[in-house]
Structures are given as C-alpha cells and as structure tokens.
Scaffold this active site. Sequence first.
Site, mmCIF file in Angstrom:
data_model
loop_
_atom_site.group_PDB
_atom_site.id
_atom_site.type_symbol
_atom_site.label_atom_id
_atom_site.label_comp_id
_atom_site.label_asym_id
_atom_site.label_seq_id
_atom_site.Cartn_x
_atom_site.Cartn_y
_atom_site.Cartn_z
ATOM 1 N N HIS A 111 0.834 -1.225 0.089
ATOM 2 C CA HIS A 111 0.027 -0.211 -0.159
ATOM 3 C C HIS A 111 0.828 1.390 -0.094
ATOM 4 O O HIS A 111 1.923 1.231 0.485
ATOM 5 C CB HIS A 111 -0.821 0.147 1.181
ATOM 6 C CG HIS A 111 -2.162 -0.805 1.072
ATOM 7 N ND1 HIS A 111 -3.134 -0.653 0.052
ATOM 8 C CD2 HIS A 111 -2.512 -1.824 2.101
ATOM 9 C CE1 HIS A 111 -4.090 -1.444 0.163
ATOM 10 N NE2 HIS A 111 -3.927 -2.148 1.465
ATOM 11 N N CYS B 111 -0.307 2.341 -5.363
ATOM 12 C CA CYS B 111 -1.087 3.747 -5.558
ATOM 13 C C CYS B 111 -2.393 4.147 -5.874
ATOM 14 O O CYS B 111 -3.388 3.706 -5.246
ATOM 15 C CB CYS B 111 -0.288 4.790 -6.312
ATOM 16 S SG CYS B 111 1.291 5.078 -5.957
#
Length: 264
Positions: free
Chosen positions: A78, A133
């Site tokens: 993440h 992203c």
Amino acid sequence: MTRRALCIGINDYPGTGSDLSGCVNDARDWASELYSRGFEVDSLIDAQATRAAMTSAIHTLISSAQRGDTVVFTYSGHGTWVVDQDGDEVDGRDEALCPHDISTRGALLDDEIRQLFDRRGPGVRLLLISDSCHSGSVTRGDDSALDPGGPRARFLPPEAWMKTDELPAAARASTLAVISGIRRTGSDLLLAGCRDQEYSWDTSFAGRPNGAFTFYALKTLREKKPSTYEQWHAEIRKYLPTNRLPQEPQIFGTRTARKMRILD
C-alpha cells in the site's frame, strides 16, 4: 561491479482491514528474476517488513554500494499520505510507503526515503520499481489474461491506520509519489505502476494473485526481451491501461538512463 537488490512485498496489514493478495508474489517474482540475472537479493515479506526493518534494509542496500554498482529496490504494498510538516510539498501532503506495522509505528515518509537514497555514493546506478497507488480511466491495452472479479487498489487511506484524533482535516485519496523529491543523477530510473492521479491494482492471473504492473512488467521482460528501459516501458504500455485496469505505467529518468541496457 556488484549488483544488489531489495524486494519488499506486504499483503498483511494488521489493524487496517485492508489486506492485499498479490504483493508477496510480486516481491518473490522480482527476487527470482533479479537473482537469475546475477543480483544479490534480500527480501522483506509481510511481518518481516516492519518500519524499522525497511529503513535498515534500504540503508544497507545504499550504503554498501560503490561506484559502478547497480542497486534495485522493488516495493509492492500500500501507499498512503500524511500532512506535510515542512512545507516542501506543493500539494501539502507527504506521500509514504506502508510497512507491515503501520498501525503502531506509522508510515515511512518520502522525506525519510529521500534522505536514505541521498546517502548513495557517486557512480552508483539506482533503479526503483514501485507497484502501489491511485485512480484514472483510459480504454486500451490487453487484460485478457486477467481473472474475473474486481481488482483492488493498493492505496491505504489515512483513516484505515491513523487514530481518529490524528486524522488530517481533509482525509482524501492520494498517490504514492515517493520518488518525486529524490535527488536524481544521470543513472537513476523509476518504473512506476501508474500516474500520480491513479491507483495500481492488486488482482490475479490464472488463479495466482499479482500486481497488474508487476505481472506485465515481468511478462514483457521475459517474452519480448527489450534491451533498454525505454523499450521495456513501451512494451508494458501495450497491456496497460485497460477498462478494468485503469493505470498508466510511468518511467522517470534522463534520456541517457532510459536508453541504458536493462539491469546492467
């Protein structure tokens, strides 16, 4: 000349309710490919990839490199953001990587990563491959190998890991632009899974979880055998973006760096 790599993959994010599925496979796939090309490879997988361990491993990777060496850093996991505290971000946000223990130790900020990379000695080649992203939409490419079902964005919103009283006033989605502020030299390159306004997607192919960018980057590297980074990027763009995978892979670096031989 020595070639070293650090491959990080994090699926497990305790306390966030936002686990992923393809990041560990990404890291292992990159490690396997790099090892086959003569790299010394270290990996941090899930619980190994704490904030402290990531910082230490990046420091070791950079500080041990000498003139003529090539270092590669791959990250699958993440991305997130926090409010910029020192005024160096135009958008008022510091982007960050999300370690396994982000809920208790916090994110690894772009400013901190920049400081680590700035310790690199002269003449050291640096390649960063980021598969994480944010979201946009374009229709083209080929996602016929993609399994049915919905891909998941590799973005961890602040409210998933911050305490309520620590949340920014305007908690909104952002991208992972960790490399934007890092000092670049003629031999630096970044391959990123998407544009700043997009997400990179966590999905699966033939029943095996992977990041879309990692899957197609390795597929084209092995099947098309591009000789330069510029050619490699062009081959990846034949697959991404698509309707189901709306991410546009990016390449950042000088013209000279883009034309360098891959993983040389």
